[in-house]
Write a protein that holds these residues in place. Structure first.
Motif, PDB file in Angstrom:
ATOM      1  N   GLY A 101       4.096  -1.242   4.040  1.00 44.36           N
ATOM      2  CA  GLY A 101       3.386  -1.643   2.829  1.00 44.36           C
ATOM      3  C   GLY A 101       4.276  -1.724   1.616  1.00 44.36           C
ATOM      4  N   LEU A 102       5.514  -2.201   1.806  1.00 47.29           N
ATOM      5  CA  LEU A 102       6.487  -2.184   0.717  1.00 47.29           C
ATOM      6  C   LEU A 102       6.541  -3.471  -0.096  1.00 47.29           C
ATOM      7  CD1 LEU A 102       9.448  -0.468   2.603  1.00 47.29           C
ATOM      8  CD2 LEU A 102       8.001   0.545   0.850  1.00 47.29           C
ATOM      9  N   ARG A 103       5.815  -4.490   0.322  1.00 46.46           N
ATOM     10  CA  ARG A 103       5.963  -5.772  -0.359  1.00 46.46           C
ATOM     11  C   ARG A 103       5.065  -5.846  -1.600  1.00 46.46           C
ATOM     12  NH1 ARG A 103       9.154  -9.313   1.952  1.00 46.46           N
ATOM     13  NH2 ARG A 103       9.770  -9.018   4.129  1.00 46.46           N
TER      14      ARG A 103
ATOM     15  N   ASP B 189       0.877  -1.174   0.000  1.00 46.02           N
ATOM     16  CA  ASP B 189       0.000   0.000   0.000  1.00 46.02           C
ATOM     17  C   ASP B 189       0.911   1.220   0.000  1.00 46.02           C
ATOM     18  OD1 ASP B 189      -1.818   1.998   0.270  1.00 46.02           O
ATOM     19  OD2 ASP B 189      -2.535   1.398   2.248  1.00 46.02           O
ATOM     20  N   ASN B 190       1.109   1.809  -1.175  1.00 48.20           N
ATOM     21  CA  ASN B 190       2.050   2.923  -1.287  1.00 48.20           C
ATOM     22  C   ASN B 190       1.412   4.282  -1.030  1.00 48.20           C
ATOM     23  OD1 ASN B 190       0.630   3.500  -3.680  1.00 48.20           O
ATOM     24  ND2 ASN B 190       2.117   2.426  -4.971  1.00 48.20           N
ATOM     25  N   GLY B 191       0.125   4.299  -0.693  1.00 47.06           N
ATOM     26  CA  GLY B 191      -0.535   5.553  -0.363  1.00 47.06           C
ATOM     27  C   GLY B 191      -1.094   6.318  -1.539  1.00 47.06           C
ATOM     28  N   ASN B 192      -0.874   5.836  -2.764  1.00 46.58           N
ATOM     29  CA  ASN B 192      -1.412   6.521  -3.938  1.00 46.58           C
ATOM     30  C   ASN B 192      -2.904   6.253  -4.074  1.00 46.58           C
ATOM     31  OD1 ASN B 192       1.151   7.435  -4.583  1.00 46.58           O
ATOM     32  ND2 ASN B 192       1.598   5.703  -5.931  1.00 46.58           N
ATOM     33  N   ASN B 193      -3.609   7.206  -4.672  1.00 46.64           N
ATOM     34  CA  ASN B 193      -5.057   7.070  -4.823  1.00 46.64           C
ATOM     35  C   ASN B 193      -5.515   7.588  -6.181  1.00 46.64           C
ATOM     36  OD1 ASN B 193      -7.630   6.312  -3.881  1.00 46.64           O
ATOM     37  ND2 ASN B 193      -8.076   8.404  -3.199  1.00 46.64           N
ATOM     38  N   GLU B 194      -4.695   7.406  -7.197  1.00 42.41           N
ATOM     39  CA  GLU B 194      -5.062   7.800  -8.551  1.00 42.41           C
ATOM     40  C   GLU B 194      -5.669   6.601  -9.279  1.00 42.41           C
ATOM     41  OE1 GLU B 194      -4.817  10.891  -9.595  1.00 42.41           O
ATOM     42  OE2 GLU B 194      -3.809  11.607  -7.785  1.00 42.41           O
TER      43      GLU B 194
ATOM     44  N   PRO C 274       5.955   7.303 -15.478  1.00 41.06           N
ATOM     45  CA  PRO C 274       6.500   7.338 -14.113  1.00 41.06           C
ATOM     46  C   PRO C 274       7.084   5.995 -13.690  1.00 41.06           C
ATOM     47  CG  PRO C 274       4.125   7.163 -14.029  1.00 41.06           C
ATOM     48  CD  PRO C 274       4.481   7.289 -15.480  1.00 41.06           C
ATOM     49  N   GLY C 275       7.744   5.993 -12.524  1.00 43.86           N
ATOM     50  CA  GLY C 275       8.433   4.810 -12.039  1.00 43.86           C
ATOM     51  C   GLY C 275       7.719   4.099 -10.910  1.00 43.86           C
ATOM     52  N   LEU C 276       8.465   3.288 -10.179  1.00 47.70           N
ATOM     53  CA  LEU C 276       7.935   2.477  -9.094  1.00 47.70           C
ATOM     54  C   LEU C 276       7.259   3.341  -8.034  1.00 47.70           C
ATOM     55  CD1 LEU C 276       7.878  -0.419  -7.775  1.00 47.70           C
ATOM     56  CD2 LEU C 276       9.966   0.272  -6.584  1.00 47.70           C
ATOM     57  N   ASN C 277       5.999   3.023  -7.738  1.00 50.06           N
ATOM     58  CA  ASN C 277       5.218   3.720  -6.709  1.00 50.06           C
ATOM     59  C   ASN C 277       5.016   5.207  -6.998  1.00 50.06           C
ATOM     60  OD1 ASN C 277       4.769   1.442  -5.046  1.00 50.06           O
ATOM     61  ND2 ASN C 277       6.796   1.673  -4.132  1.00 50.06           N
ATOM     62  N   ASN C 278       5.230   5.617  -8.249  1.00 54.22           N
ATOM     63  CA  ASN C 278       5.056   7.022  -8.621  1.00 54.22           C
ATOM     64  C   ASN C 278       3.701   7.249  -9.292  1.00 54.22           C
ATOM     65  OD1 ASN C 278       8.520   7.254  -9.608  1.00 54.22           O
ATOM     66  ND2 ASN C 278       7.599   7.879  -7.670  1.00 54.22           N
TER      67      ASN C 278
ATOM     68  N   GLY D  74      -2.440   3.501  -8.400  1.00 51.33           N
ATOM     69  CA  GLY D  74      -3.671   3.117  -7.738  1.00 51.33           C
ATOM     70  C   GLY D  74      -3.509   2.578  -6.339  1.00 51.33           C
ATOM     71  N   GLY D  75      -2.268   2.534  -5.833  1.00 51.00           N
ATOM     72  CA  GLY D  75      -2.080   2.118  -4.451  1.00 51.00           C
ATOM     73  C   GLY D  75      -1.182   0.941  -4.232  1.00 51.00           C
ATOM     74  N   ALA D  76      -0.901   0.139  -5.253  1.00 50.48           N
ATOM     75  CA  ALA D  76      -0.012  -1.010  -5.103  1.00 50.48           C
ATOM     76  C   ALA D  76       0.805  -1.173  -6.371  1.00 50.48           C
ATOM     77  CB  ALA D  76      -0.805  -2.285  -4.824  1.00 50.48           C
TER      78      ALA D  76
END
Length: 526
Positions: free
Chosen positions: A199-201, A48-53, A78-82, A113-115
């Protein structure tokens, strides 16, 4: 040679001057507008990277008032978790592209979107949206500017999902084409507690482990469409300001060579692409508008009509000597915790890096004589593989040999990851070889420096987990100063990536205890 000299001079000039369009900020430049609809929220991965797009949405930038004739559309990936917004934040590449007369487009991949997602899912989504973007711009050629893992996702899109027919060329900015050792660390056995809390896995982190990326290279580099579009690569060697997110990563990656705080310079190279420049950029600044003058020379096909370079130089850089110690665990609420570890007498300097899921109430380093060293430097990790973590750091010159301890107190449920890096003269090196990634050969040998350690004192514990998981699939202990894990690996299931943590302890010739840790990853194919 002349062209590379020119690029080197240009990079030097960029460090001394600032382009006019960077100085003259377009304060009224509107944000790009959403044009393409997305999919439902991402359910990929476990993090769960906190993104909500919304994954799959794409945006079009403001039409430039001074459009360049025959210029391609610039698509930013964009890149990882971006999220796509990183390109139009302050000092972003969007403004530089607009000021230079380019039409622009931007995409949200599954990470938005969050993951995080691997290159297969992101590549398929990206290819579908590239076709839509091409139609929107009436078939104009597209030059992709891909940041970090976005470069890997882009190559998957063109090599496997048909996007090559809409793309003219791709410029990758610090993309981990051979993976990142920080991804190995984030998925290691000792990082498990911290990774779970943060939430990094996610699947994206596992996909850019060094072992899996060597497998991806073995699959991809000979594909018919993998390089039908030219690839130009850019990498960096700056870690950013002290105690920043990229500085912490840079310290760890210094074991593996020059790096930008997230990716080593050698990993940004593509076997059949052209390396344009390795500059004084960190993993954040390499996506800023200061880079645009260098990028612009490689955006136009017409600017280099006879250009067909192939960069095939073998990877260079340091062999990891494993002069480091890694450990991690959970922290109970309001309970004093202490972790002890030895430092041998030949260490000239030790750098302690500490990540915690949330800030600590107390933290200090204590030497064998009871002297306390306050760990006061704190930085919130705003990006990279440990985004959201709090970082601490302390350096001790000429440390006293013996048992040191790290004392911590947290006022909430927490977890930590400790990394100690030992600097010493080469003649006092503990390990002569470390288990560097061997691609898909599954050979993981190492041996100790016989002149420095007592062979009979060496005990090695290995822990193997499936990448992205926490429960070990194999653990074992080996005595003696050398071993090879190929036999152990051969018994595991195939077509699977594995993360390997190797903990070594023993005594030097003089009887001083030491501990070392090696983190690696492999992909086992049939």
């Amino acid at each position: 040679m002349a062209k590379r000299l020119f690029i080197s001079l240009l990079i030097g000039l960029l460090l001394l001057t600032t382009p006019s369009y960077v100085m003259a900020q377009s304060q009224n430049l509107p944000n790009p507008k959403k044009v393409g609809e997305g999919t439902e929220q991402s359910v990929l991965g476990k993090g769960d990277n906190g993104n909500n797009e919304t994954p799959g949405e794409w945006f079009v930038g403001e039409s430039p008032s001074n459009p360049l004739p025959n210029a391609p559309v610039l698509l930013f990936v964009p890149g990882l978790n971006n999220v796509a917004q990183i390109f139009w934040e302050e000092d972003g590449l969007y403004e530089a592209a607009y000021e230079s007369g380019y039409e622009t487009a931007f995409i949200q991949l599954y990470d938005a979107g969050g993951a995080s997602a691997d290159m297969w899912d992101n590549g398929k989504l990206l290819a579908e949206k590239i076709e839509e973007i091409s139609a929107h711009f009436q078939g104009k050629p597209i030059t992709i500017i891909a940041y970090s893992k976005g470069g890997v996702d882009t190559q998957a899109a063109v090599a496997y999902y048909g996007a090559w027919q809409y793309v003219d060329r791709t410029l990758t900015l610090s993309s981990p084409h051979h993976g990142s050792e920080l991804a190995d660390l984030a998925n290691s056995n000792w990082a498990g507690w911290l990774a779970e809390l943060l939430g990094l896995r996610g699947e994206g982190t596992a996909a850019v482990e060094t072992g899996y990326m060597e497998y991806f290279r073995s699959l991809t580099d000979e594909k018919p469409y993998a390089y039908v579009n030219d690839f130009y690569t850019f990498g960096g060697t700056d870690w950013g300001s002290m105690f920043s997110s990229t500085w912490f990563g840079g310290m760890y990656l210094s074991n593996y060579g020059d790096n930008d705080g997230v990716v080593t310079a050698v990993s940004t190279r593509l076997p059949k692409g052209e390396e344009v420049a390795i500059g004084n950029w960190n993993h954040t600044s390499i996506r800023s508008n200061v880079l645009f003058p260098v990028l612009e020379d490689y955006i136009f096909t017409e600017s280099q009509p006879n250009k067909r370079y192939s960069f095939n130089t073998a990877l260079e850089g340091k062999s990891a000597t494993a002069e480091q110690y890694v450990y991690g665990s959970r922290l109970e609420k309001n309970k004093h915790e202490k972790h002890a570890f030895p430092i041998e007498e030949t260490v000239d300097k030790v750098n302690i890096q500490l990540y915690t899921a949330s800030p600590l109430g107390e933290v200090q380093l204590v030497d064998p004589n009871g002297k306390s060293y306050p760990v006061t430097q704190v930085a919130k990790q705003n990006g990279g593989f440990f985004a959201g973590a709090t970082g601490y750091s302390i350096q001790v010159n000429h440390p006293v040999s013996g048992e040191w301890s790290l004392k911590m107190l947290s006022d909430q449920k927490n977890a930590y990851l400790l990394q100690g890096q030992f600097d010493k003269a080469t003649k006092h090196q503990i390990l002569l070889e470390a288990p560097l990634n061997r691609g898909v050969t599954n050979e993981l040998p190492w041996k100790t420096n016989d002149a420095q350690v007592k062979d009979e004192s060496i005990e090695t514990v290995y822990t193997i987990v499936e990448s992205g998981e926490q429960i070990p699939v194999m653990t074992g202990t080996i005595k003696g100063g050398s071993f090879n894990l190929s036999k152990e690996l051969s018994s595991l299931k195939k077509n699977q990536a594995y993360n390997i943590t190797i903990d070594i302890k023993g005594e030097t010739i003089s009887g001083s205890p030491f501990k070392r840790t090696v983190v690696d990853s492999v992909y086992l194919s049939e």
